[in-house]
Scaffold this motif. Structure first.
Motif, short mmCIF file in Angstrom:
data_model
loop_
_atom_site.label_atom_id
_atom_site.label_comp_id
_atom_site.label_asym_id
_atom_site.label_seq_id
_atom_site.Cartn_x
_atom_site.Cartn_y
_atom_site.Cartn_z
N GLU A 159 0.86 -1.19 0.00
CA GLU A 159 0.00 0.00 0.00
C GLU A 159 0.90 1.24 0.00
OE1 GLU A 159 -3.20 -0.51 -0.27
OE2 GLU A 159 -3.33 -2.58 0.43
N ASP A 160 0.55 2.22 -0.81
CA ASP A 160 1.36 3.44 -0.94
C ASP A 160 1.58 4.14 0.39
OD1 ASP A 160 1.59 3.11 -3.71
OD2 ASP A 160 -0.21 4.29 -4.11
N PHE A 161 0.58 4.16 1.26
CA PHE A 161 0.69 4.91 2.51
C PHE A 161 1.69 4.31 3.49
CE2 PHE A 161 -3.30 2.44 2.56
CZ PHE A 161 -3.03 1.51 3.58
N PHE A 162 2.02 3.03 3.36
CA PHE A 162 2.96 2.42 4.31
C PHE A 162 4.38 2.95 4.13
CE2 PHE A 162 0.04 -1.44 4.77
CZ PHE A 162 -0.43 -1.00 5.99
N ALA A 163 4.71 3.55 2.98
CA ALA A 163 6.05 4.09 2.76
C ALA A 163 6.38 5.17 3.79
CB ALA A 163 6.17 4.66 1.35
N GLY A 164 5.37 5.87 4.27
CA GLY A 164 5.63 6.94 5.23
C GLY A 164 4.85 6.83 6.53
N LYS A 196 -12.33 -8.41 15.80
CA LYS A 196 -12.02 -7.38 16.79
C LYS A 196 -12.24 -6.00 16.16
CE LYS A 196 -8.31 -5.66 19.76
NZ LYS A 196 -7.97 -4.36 19.26
N VAL A 197 -13.05 -5.17 16.80
CA VAL A 197 -13.31 -3.83 16.29
C VAL A 197 -12.03 -3.00 16.36
CG1 VAL A 197 -14.62 -1.69 16.66
CG2 VAL A 197 -15.76 -3.90 16.91
N VAL A 198 -11.67 -2.37 15.23
CA VAL A 198 -10.49 -1.52 15.20
C VAL A 198 -10.87 -0.04 15.05
CG1 VAL A 198 -8.89 -3.30 14.41
CG2 VAL A 198 -10.12 -1.92 12.72
N ALA A 199 -12.09 0.23 14.53
CA ALA A 199 -12.55 1.61 14.39
C ALA A 199 -14.07 1.61 14.26
CB ALA A 199 -11.92 2.27 13.17
N GLN A 200 -14.66 2.69 14.74
CA GLN A 200 -16.10 2.87 14.56
C GLN A 200 -16.41 4.35 14.53
OE1 GLN A 200 -17.18 0.49 17.98
NE2 GLN A 200 -17.84 2.32 19.09
N ALA A 201 -17.47 4.71 13.83
CA ALA A 201 -17.83 6.12 13.70
C ALA A 201 -19.26 6.24 13.17
CB ALA A 201 -16.87 6.84 12.75
N PHE A 256 -18.66 13.64 2.29
CA PHE A 256 -18.71 13.69 3.75
C PHE A 256 -19.42 14.96 4.20
CE2 PHE A 256 -15.05 10.72 4.54
CZ PHE A 256 -15.69 9.94 5.48
N GLY A 257 -20.28 14.81 5.18
CA GLY A 257 -20.91 15.94 5.84
C GLY A 257 -20.40 16.07 7.26
N GLY A 258 -19.88 14.96 7.80
CA GLY A 258 -19.35 14.98 9.15
C GLY A 258 -18.95 13.60 9.61
N ILE A 259 -18.11 13.58 10.64
CA ILE A 259 -17.68 12.34 11.27
C ILE A 259 -17.87 12.54 12.77
CG2 ILE A 259 -15.76 10.74 11.67
CD1 ILE A 259 -14.53 11.84 9.03
N ASN A 260 -18.72 11.73 13.37
CA ASN A 260 -19.01 11.86 14.80
C ASN A 260 -18.75 10.54 15.52
OD1 ASN A 260 -20.07 14.60 14.76
ND2 ASN A 260 -21.76 13.72 13.59
N GLY A 285 -5.71 5.97 10.34
CA GLY A 285 -7.10 5.93 10.78
C GLY A 285 -8.05 6.63 9.82
N VAL A 286 -7.60 7.74 9.26
CA VAL A 286 -8.48 8.48 8.34
C VAL A 286 -8.80 7.64 7.10
CG1 VAL A 286 -7.80 10.77 9.13
CG2 VAL A 286 -6.54 9.71 7.27
N LEU A 287 -7.88 6.76 6.70
CA LEU A 287 -8.14 5.90 5.55
C LEU A 287 -9.08 4.75 5.91
CD1 LEU A 287 -4.69 5.81 3.72
CD2 LEU A 287 -6.68 7.28 3.30
N ILE A 288 -9.04 4.30 7.15
CA ILE A 288 -10.02 3.30 7.60
C ILE A 288 -11.42 3.92 7.55
CG2 ILE A 288 -10.79 1.88 9.55
CD1 ILE A 288 -7.79 1.82 10.44
N ILE A 289 -11.55 5.15 8.02
CA ILE A 289 -12.84 5.84 7.98
C ILE A 289 -13.27 6.07 6.54
CG2 ILE A 289 -14.08 7.96 8.61
CD1 ILE A 289 -13.45 6.01 10.96
N GLU A 290 -12.35 6.43 5.67
CA GLU A 290 -12.67 6.61 4.25
C GLU A 290 -13.15 5.29 3.65
OE1 GLU A 290 -13.29 7.88 0.41
OE2 GLU A 290 -13.05 9.14 2.19
N ALA A 291 -12.50 4.18 3.98
CA ALA A 291 -12.93 2.88 3.46
C ALA A 291 -14.35 2.55 3.92
CB ALA A 291 -11.95 1.79 3.91
#
Length: 145
Positions: A44-49, A130-135, A87-91, A59-65
């Motif tokens: 994955e491109d993001f792992f380079a950095g 196992k839950v890793v993220a929720q929103a 997106f209108g919001g993330i709560n 985390g923002v990419l998990i929410i995007e997915a």
């Protein structure tokens, strides 16, 4: 069950590599819910950095997915075909674990409110049960230009 391949997902939502973060949809009901998966690889491109010493999916990419899975559900409605979900919001966002190379990320978004072009989805990402993220994700459907 309504399953979708990557190619079929791309017929519904406008995202493309490297920003298409859903590999396949296991099941969905237009306007109701979506369940999809992202098979996370070290390439994955993001792992380079993020981070070279300890690769972790941002985390923002998990929410995007999760939002992309919800977009498949909402944009599958006849009245939304060809449109884009913004997106209108993330709560109520919480991160509870790391997503690493080799993980199979399960993405589930349930549409809990929808009126006109706006709506809200409850989203949960998990790895091996196992839950890793929720929103709670608020969206607005708009016309593609």
């Amino acid at each position: 069950m309504n399953s979708l391949t990557t190619k079929q997902i791309q017929e519904i939502i406008p995202h493309r590599h490297p920003f298409l973060l859903v590999d396949y949809i296991e099941d969905f009901e237009p306007g109701e819910f979506g369940i999809g998966y992202k098979c996370v690889t070290y390439r994955e491109d993001f792992f380079a950095g993020h981070f070279p010493q300890e690769p972790v999916m941002p985390g923002v990419l998990i929410i995007e997915a999760l939002a992309q899975v919800g977009a498949v559900a909402i944009l599958s409605l006849d009245e939304n075909k060809g449109k884009i979900a913004f997106f209108g919001g993330i709560n109520k966002c919480r991160f509870k674990g790391k997503v690493k190379p080799g993980d199979k990320l399960r993405l589930e978004t349930k549409i809990i409110r929808h009126k006109g072009p706006m709506g809200v989805g409850e989203a949960v990402a998990s790895v091996d049960g196992k839950v890793v993220a929720q929103a709670e994700l608020t969206f607005m459907v708009g016309a593609a230009q």
